[in-house]
Design a protein around this motif. Structure first.
Motif, PDB file in Angstrom:
ATOM      1  N   ALA A 127     -36.739  93.223   9.503  1.00 48.64           N
ATOM      2  CA  ALA A 127     -35.439  92.938  10.107  1.00 48.64           C
ATOM      3  C   ALA A 127     -35.502  91.654  10.935  1.00 48.64           C
ATOM      4  N   GLU A 128     -36.601  91.489  11.654  1.00 48.45           N
ATOM      5  CA  GLU A 128     -36.778  90.281  12.461  1.00 48.45           C
ATOM      6  C   GLU A 128     -36.906  89.039  11.566  1.00 48.45           C
ATOM      7  N   LEU A 129     -37.629  89.154  10.460  1.00 43.51           N
ATOM      8  CA  LEU A 129     -37.777  88.032   9.534  1.00 43.51           C
ATOM      9  C   LEU A 129     -36.445  87.646   8.888  1.00 43.51           C
ATOM     10  N   LYS A 130     -35.590  88.642   8.626  1.00 44.41           N
ATOM     11  CA  LYS A 130     -34.266  88.352   8.069  1.00 44.41           C
ATOM     12  C   LYS A 130     -33.447  87.504   9.036  1.00 44.41           C
ATOM     13  N   VAL A 131     -33.494  87.873  10.317  1.00 44.05           N
ATOM     14  CA  VAL A 131     -32.749  87.122  11.331  1.00 44.05           C
ATOM     15  C   VAL A 131     -33.309  85.708  11.463  1.00 44.05           C
ATOM     16  N   LYS A 132     -34.632  85.587  11.442  1.00 43.11           N
ATOM     17  CA  LYS A 132     -35.251  84.263  11.538  1.00 43.11           C
ATOM     18  C   LYS A 132     -34.869  83.396  10.344  1.00 43.11           C
ATOM     19  N   GLU A 133     -34.858  83.986   9.148  1.00 40.50           N
ATOM     20  CA  GLU A 133     -34.480  83.223   7.964  1.00 40.50           C
ATOM     21  C   GLU A 133     -33.037  82.739   8.077  1.00 40.50           C
ATOM     22  N   LEU A 134     -32.157  83.598   8.554  1.00 39.54           N
ATOM     23  CA  LEU A 134     -30.756  83.239   8.709  1.00 39.54           C
ATOM     24  C   LEU A 134     -30.593  82.101   9.712  1.00 39.54           C
ATOM     25  N   LYS A 135     -31.285  82.200  10.849  1.00 38.02           N
ATOM     26  CA  LYS A 135     -31.183  81.160  11.878  1.00 38.02           C
ATOM     27  C   LYS A 135     -31.782  79.840  11.402  1.00 38.02           C
ATOM     28  N   ASN A 136     -32.930  79.898  10.742  1.00 38.31           N
ATOM     29  CA  ASN A 136     -33.532  78.670  10.219  1.00 38.31           C
ATOM     30  C   ASN A 136     -32.669  78.056   9.125  1.00 38.31           C
ATOM     31  N   GLY A 137     -32.027  78.904   8.320  1.00 38.89           N
ATOM     32  CA  GLY A 137     -31.119  78.401   7.295  1.00 38.89           C
ATOM     33  C   GLY A 137     -29.918  77.699   7.905  1.00 38.89           C
ATOM     34  N   ARG A 138     -29.366  78.265   8.966  1.00 33.41           N
ATOM     35  CA  ARG A 138     -28.239  77.619   9.650  1.00 33.41           C
ATOM     36  C   ARG A 138     -28.664  76.272  10.222  1.00 33.41           C
ATOM     37  N   LEU A 139     -29.836  76.247  10.839  1.00 37.66           N
ATOM     38  CA  LEU A 139     -30.357  74.998  11.386  1.00 37.66           C
ATOM     39  C   LEU A 139     -30.555  73.960  10.278  1.00 37.66           C
ATOM     40  N   ALA A 140     -31.078  74.382   9.138  1.00 35.93           N
ATOM     41  CA  ALA A 140     -31.304  73.465   8.022  1.00 35.93           C
ATOM     42  C   ALA A 140     -29.983  72.941   7.460  1.00 35.93           C
ATOM     43  N   MET A 141     -28.943  73.769   7.447  1.00 41.41           N
ATOM     44  CA  MET A 141     -27.647  73.290   6.970  1.00 41.41           C
ATOM     45  C   MET A 141     -27.114  72.189   7.883  1.00 41.41           C
ATOM     46  N   PHE A 142     -27.276  72.363   9.189  1.00 46.99           N
ATOM     47  CA  PHE A 142     -26.860  71.304  10.114  1.00 46.99           C
ATOM     48  C   PHE A 142     -27.772  70.084  10.002  1.00 46.99           C
ATOM     49  N   ALA A 143     -29.043  70.295   9.739  1.00 48.76           N
ATOM     50  CA  ALA A 143     -29.964  69.176   9.536  1.00 48.76           C
ATOM     51  C   ALA A 143     -29.537  68.363   8.322  1.00 48.76           C
ATOM     52  N   MET A 144     -29.166  69.033   7.244  1.00 51.20           N
ATOM     53  CA  MET A 144     -28.707  68.322   6.050  1.00 51.20           C
ATOM     54  C   MET A 144     -27.436  67.533   6.348  1.00 51.20           C
ATOM     55  N   LEU A 145     -26.541  68.109   7.129  1.00 50.50           N
ATOM     56  CA  LEU A 145     -25.335  67.377   7.531  1.00 50.50           C
ATOM     57  C   LEU A 145     -25.732  66.120   8.301  1.00 50.50           C
ATOM     58  N   GLY A 146     -26.702  66.238   9.189  1.00 50.53           N
ATOM     59  CA  GLY A 146     -27.191  65.080   9.930  1.00 50.53           C
ATOM     60  C   GLY A 146     -27.820  64.041   9.015  1.00 50.53           C
ATOM     61  N   PHE A 147     -28.579  64.492   8.018  1.00 48.93           N
ATOM     62  CA  PHE A 147     -29.169  63.553   7.049  1.00 48.93           C
ATOM     63  C   PHE A 147     -28.074  62.790   6.306  1.00 48.93           C
ATOM     64  N   PHE A 148     -27.034  63.514   5.881  1.00 45.30           N
ATOM     65  CA  PHE A 148     -25.940  62.882   5.157  1.00 45.30           C
ATOM     66  C   PHE A 148     -25.254  61.817   6.028  1.00 45.30           C
ATOM     67  N   ILE A 149     -24.941  62.195   7.263  1.00 41.23           N
ATOM     68  CA  ILE A 149     -24.246  61.262   8.168  1.00 41.23           C
ATOM     69  C   ILE A 149     -25.132  60.058   8.458  1.00 41.23           C
ATOM     70  N   GLN A 150     -26.423  60.277   8.683  1.00 39.57           N
ATOM     71  CA  GLN A 150     -27.338  59.169   8.943  1.00 39.57           C
ATOM     72  C   GLN A 150     -27.382  58.216   7.751  1.00 39.57           C
ATOM     73  N   ALA A 151     -27.446  58.761   6.541  1.00 39.25           N
ATOM     74  CA  ALA A 151     -27.503  57.918   5.354  1.00 39.25           C
ATOM     75  C   ALA A 151     -26.225  57.095   5.187  1.00 39.25           C
ATOM     76  N   ILE A 152     -25.094  57.712   5.473  1.00 39.30           N
ATOM     77  CA  ILE A 152     -23.823  57.012   5.338  1.00 39.30           C
ATOM     78  C   ILE A 152     -23.675  55.923   6.394  1.00 39.30           C
TER      79      ILE A 152
END
Length: 156
Positions: A127-152
Motif C-alpha cells: 500500500a505504501e509503495l502504491k502511494v509512492k508510485e503515485l506521488k513520484n508519477g505526479r512529480l514526473a508529470m510536472f517534470a515533463m511539463l518543465g522539460f517541455f517549457i524549457q525546450a520551448i
C-alpha cells in the motif's frame, strides 16, 4: 473533491488507472530526457533533438553504441514499437502472460514475473509503495511539463 471527480466509483477507478499509467510513462520519459544529455557517447544531445538524428546520414546509435541498436528507418522503429506495445497492452488487458501466469489486478499485476524481489509481499508495504508510485508519477508529470517549457523557451 470540490469538482466531484470521485463521485462515481467506476469513473474514479478509471481516473486512478489513467493517472498511474501516465505517471509510469512520465517517469520513463523524464529519465529518457535526462540520460541522453548526460552521456558522453551521445555527444550530450538534448532530448528534443535526439529523435531527429535518425534522419541524418548513418541514422542513430542508441546510447552512442552502434553495436547495441543502430536505427536507420523511422518506419522500422514505428512498426517495432507498435508490435511490442501491442503485445504488452494485450497481455495486460487480458490479465494473462504468455507462460499462462494470470493476475487479477491489471493495474498492479504483482507476482513473480512483476515482483521478483518480493517488495509487495507485505500488504502494508505494498500500500505504501502504491502511494509512492503515485506521488513520484505526479512529480514526473510536472517534470515533463518543465522539460517541455524549457525546450520551448530556451531551445536547450
Amino acid at each position: 473533491d470540490t469538482v466531484g471527480l470521485s463521485a462515481d466509483p467506476q469513473m474514479f477507478k478509471r481516473y486512478r488507472a489513467s493517472e498511474v499509467f501516465h505517471g509510469r510513462w512520465a517517469m520513463l520519459g523524464a529519465a529518457g530526457c535526462v540520460v541522453p544529455e548526460t552521456l558522453d557517447s551521445t555527444n550530450h544531445v538534448p532530448w528534443f533533438k535526439a529523435g531527429a538524428l535518425i534522419f541524418e546520414e548513418g541514422g542513430i546509435n542508441y546510447f552512442g553504441d552502434p553495436g547495441l541498436i543502430h536505427a536507420q528507418s523511422i518506419i522500422a522503429i514505428l512498426v517495432t514499437e507498435i508490435i511490442l506495445m501491442g503485445l504488452i497492452e494485450g497481455y495486460r488487458s487480458k490479465g494473462e502472460l504468455p507462460d499462462g501466469t494470470k493476475f487479477d489486478d491489471k493495474l498492479y499485476p504483482g507476482g513473480g514475473s512483476f515482483d521478483p524481489l518480493g517488495l509487495a509481499d507485505d500488504p502494508d508495504t505494498f500500500a505504501e509503495l502504491k502511494v509512492k508510485e503515485l506521488k513520484n508519477g505526479r512529480l514526473a508529470m510536472f517534470a515533463m511539463l518543465g522539460f517541455f517549457i524549457q525546450a520551448i523557451v530556451t531551445g536547450k
